[in-house]
Design a protein around this motif. Structure first.
Motif, PDB file in Angstrom:
ATOM      1  N   LEU A   9      22.505 -40.978  75.761  1.00  0.00           N
ATOM      2  CA  LEU A   9      22.870 -42.194  76.475  1.00  0.00           C
ATOM      3  C   LEU A   9      21.769 -42.565  77.462  1.00  0.00           C
ATOM      4  O   LEU A   9      21.117 -41.692  78.040  1.00  0.00           O
ATOM      5  CB  LEU A   9      24.184 -41.988  77.238  1.00  0.00           C
ATOM      6  CG  LEU A   9      25.386 -41.563  76.385  1.00  0.00           C
ATOM      7  CD1 LEU A   9      26.591 -41.312  77.269  1.00  0.00           C
ATOM      8  CD2 LEU A   9      25.694 -42.601  75.335  1.00  0.00           C
ATOM      9  N   GLU A  16      23.902 -47.029  84.486  1.00  0.00           N
ATOM     10  CA  GLU A  16      23.853 -46.275  83.238  1.00  0.00           C
ATOM     11  C   GLU A  16      24.147 -44.787  83.468  1.00  0.00           C
ATOM     12  O   GLU A  16      24.839 -44.161  82.669  1.00  0.00           O
ATOM     13  CB  GLU A  16      22.489 -46.439  82.559  1.00  0.00           C
ATOM     14  CG  GLU A  16      22.269 -47.829  81.986  1.00  0.00           C
ATOM     15  CD  GLU A  16      20.867 -48.032  81.449  1.00  0.00           C
ATOM     16  OE1 GLU A  16      20.699 -48.923  80.606  1.00  0.00           O
ATOM     17  OE2 GLU A  16      19.933 -47.315  81.885  1.00  0.00           O
ATOM     18  N   ILE A  19      27.882 -44.460  83.892  1.00  0.00           N
ATOM     19  CA  ILE A  19      28.567 -44.583  82.599  1.00  0.00           C
ATOM     20  C   ILE A  19      28.423 -43.289  81.794  1.00  0.00           C
ATOM     21  O   ILE A  19      29.390 -42.795  81.209  1.00  0.00           O
ATOM     22  CB  ILE A  19      28.026 -45.802  81.815  1.00  0.00           C
ATOM     23  CG1 ILE A  19      28.462 -47.104  82.505  1.00  0.00           C
ATOM     24  CG2 ILE A  19      28.493 -45.777  80.367  1.00  0.00           C
ATOM     25  CD1 ILE A  19      27.793 -48.357  81.975  1.00  0.00           C
ATOM     26  N   LYS A  58      36.132 -41.791  70.281  1.00  0.00           N
ATOM     27  CA  LYS A  58      35.797 -43.149  69.845  1.00  0.00           C
ATOM     28  C   LYS A  58      36.305 -44.194  70.836  1.00  0.00           C
ATOM     29  O   LYS A  58      35.665 -45.212  71.062  1.00  0.00           O
ATOM     30  CB  LYS A  58      36.381 -43.432  68.466  1.00  0.00           C
ATOM     31  CG  LYS A  58      35.679 -42.686  67.358  1.00  0.00           C
ATOM     32  CD  LYS A  58      36.339 -43.001  66.019  1.00  0.00           C
ATOM     33  CE  LYS A  58      35.708 -42.250  64.887  1.00  0.00           C
ATOM     34  NZ  LYS A  58      36.351 -42.535  63.588  1.00  0.00           N
ATOM     35  N   SER A  60      36.479 -43.919  73.984  1.00  0.00           N
ATOM     36  CA  SER A  60      35.723 -43.905  75.251  1.00  0.00           C
ATOM     37  C   SER A  60      34.222 -44.068  75.044  1.00  0.00           C
ATOM     38  O   SER A  60      33.440 -43.772  75.951  1.00  0.00           O
ATOM     39  CB  SER A  60      36.018 -42.610  76.005  1.00  0.00           C
ATOM     40  OG  SER A  60      35.569 -41.495  75.272  1.00  0.00           O
ATOM     41  N   LEU A  61      33.803 -44.547  73.879  1.00  0.00           N
ATOM     42  CA  LEU A  61      32.374 -44.722  73.618  1.00  0.00           C
ATOM     43  C   LEU A  61      31.756 -45.743  74.567  1.00  0.00           C
ATOM     44  O   LEU A  61      32.317 -46.824  74.769  1.00  0.00           O
ATOM     45  CB  LEU A  61      32.148 -45.195  72.176  1.00  0.00           C
ATOM     46  CG  LEU A  61      32.426 -44.186  71.075  1.00  0.00           C
ATOM     47  CD1 LEU A  61      32.297 -44.864  69.710  1.00  0.00           C
ATOM     48  CD2 LEU A  61      31.475 -43.013  71.181  1.00  0.00           C
ATOM     49  N   PRO A  62      30.598 -45.432  75.144  1.00  0.00           N
ATOM     50  CA  PRO A  62      29.907 -46.412  75.981  1.00  0.00           C
ATOM     51  C   PRO A  62      29.260 -47.491  75.118  1.00  0.00           C
ATOM     52  O   PRO A  62      29.038 -47.287  73.923  1.00  0.00           O
ATOM     53  CB  PRO A  62      28.848 -45.583  76.713  1.00  0.00           C
ATOM     54  CG  PRO A  62      28.813 -44.255  76.061  1.00  0.00           C
ATOM     55  CD  PRO A  62      29.975 -44.134  75.155  1.00  0.00           C
ATOM     56  N   GLU A  63      28.977 -48.644  75.724  1.00  0.00           N
ATOM     57  CA  GLU A  63      28.389 -49.768  74.988  1.00  0.00           C
ATOM     58  C   GLU A  63      27.006 -49.448  74.447  1.00  0.00           C
ATOM     59  O   GLU A  63      26.639 -49.882  73.365  1.00  0.00           O
ATOM     60  CB  GLU A  63      28.301 -51.006  75.882  1.00  0.00           C
ATOM     61  CG  GLU A  63      29.606 -51.730  76.043  1.00  0.00           C
ATOM     62  CD  GLU A  63      29.429 -53.047  76.774  1.00  0.00           C
ATOM     63  OE1 GLU A  63      28.352 -53.664  76.653  1.00  0.00           O
ATOM     64  OE2 GLU A  63      30.365 -53.447  77.461  1.00  0.00           O
ATOM     65  N   LYS A  64      26.212 -48.715  75.225  1.00  0.00           N
ATOM     66  CA  LYS A  64      24.836 -48.416  74.822  1.00  0.00           C
ATOM     67  C   LYS A  64      24.688 -46.934  74.542  1.00  0.00           C
ATOM     68  O   LYS A  64      25.472 -46.119  75.018  1.00  0.00           O
ATOM     69  CB  LYS A  64      23.861 -48.825  75.929  1.00  0.00           C
ATOM     70  CG  LYS A  64      23.852 -50.305  76.217  1.00  0.00           C
ATOM     71  CD  LYS A  64      22.873 -50.618  77.319  1.00  0.00           C
ATOM     72  CE  LYS A  64      22.885 -52.095  77.650  1.00  0.00           C
ATOM     73  NZ  LYS A  64      21.970 -52.399  78.756  1.00  0.00           N
ATOM     74  N   HIS A  66      23.538 -43.583  71.741  1.00  0.00           N
ATOM     75  CA  HIS A  66      23.872 -43.058  70.421  1.00  0.00           C
ATOM     76  C   HIS A  66      24.834 -41.890  70.576  1.00  0.00           C
ATOM     77  O   HIS A  66      24.594 -40.990  71.376  1.00  0.00           O
ATOM     78  CB  HIS A  66      22.608 -42.568  69.705  1.00  0.00           C
ATOM     79  CG  HIS A  66      21.591 -43.641  69.499  1.00  0.00           C
ATOM     80  ND1 HIS A  66      21.678 -44.557  68.479  1.00  0.00           N
ATOM     81  CD2 HIS A  66      20.473 -43.947  70.189  1.00  0.00           C
ATOM     82  CE1 HIS A  66      20.650 -45.378  68.552  1.00  0.00           C
ATOM     83  NE2 HIS A  66      19.908 -45.029  69.588  1.00  0.00           N
TER      84      HIS A  66
END
Length: 101
Positions: A9, A16, A19, A58, A60-64, A66
């Motif tokens: 991340l 960031e 996050i 899934k 809680s996946l962050p927007e940016k 991998h």
């Protein structure tokens, strides 16, 4: 079953980093433990239980960044060779769970 979560991340800005930290804390609160810096793992008693935890990751996946999620069997996990420097170490044993009927 073992659920492994691999992630990379972005942490360039304060937002960031916050996050990424929040994602990591959600993994820890869901029973995952750190295997390496960006690899977390959790033992699940069944495939259905592994699917539940995969869905939570899934959700809680962050927007940016991998994120990879891998489900492997206990036998596959046990075949992994681990080293601390040149010393071979044992793989983590799954925790014993008490089932009441």
């Amino acid at each position: 079953m073992w659920v492994l979560v691999f992630f990379d991340l972005p942490t360039d800005t304060k937002k960031e980093r916050r996050i990424a930290s929040k994602f990591r804390k959600k993994l820890l609160n869901d029973g995952f433990s750190m295997f390496q810096f960006s690899i977390y793992m959790r033992f699940c008693a069944s495939r259905e239980n592994a699917q539940v935890h995969t869905k939570r990751v899934k959700a809680s996946l962050p927007e940016k960044g991998h994120v990879g999620i891998l489900n492997i069997t206990d036998k596959q996990f046990g075949m992994m060779e681990l080293y601390f420097g040149t010393q071979k170490t044992e793989t983590e044993k799954p925790s014993q769970q008490l089932e009441l009927f």
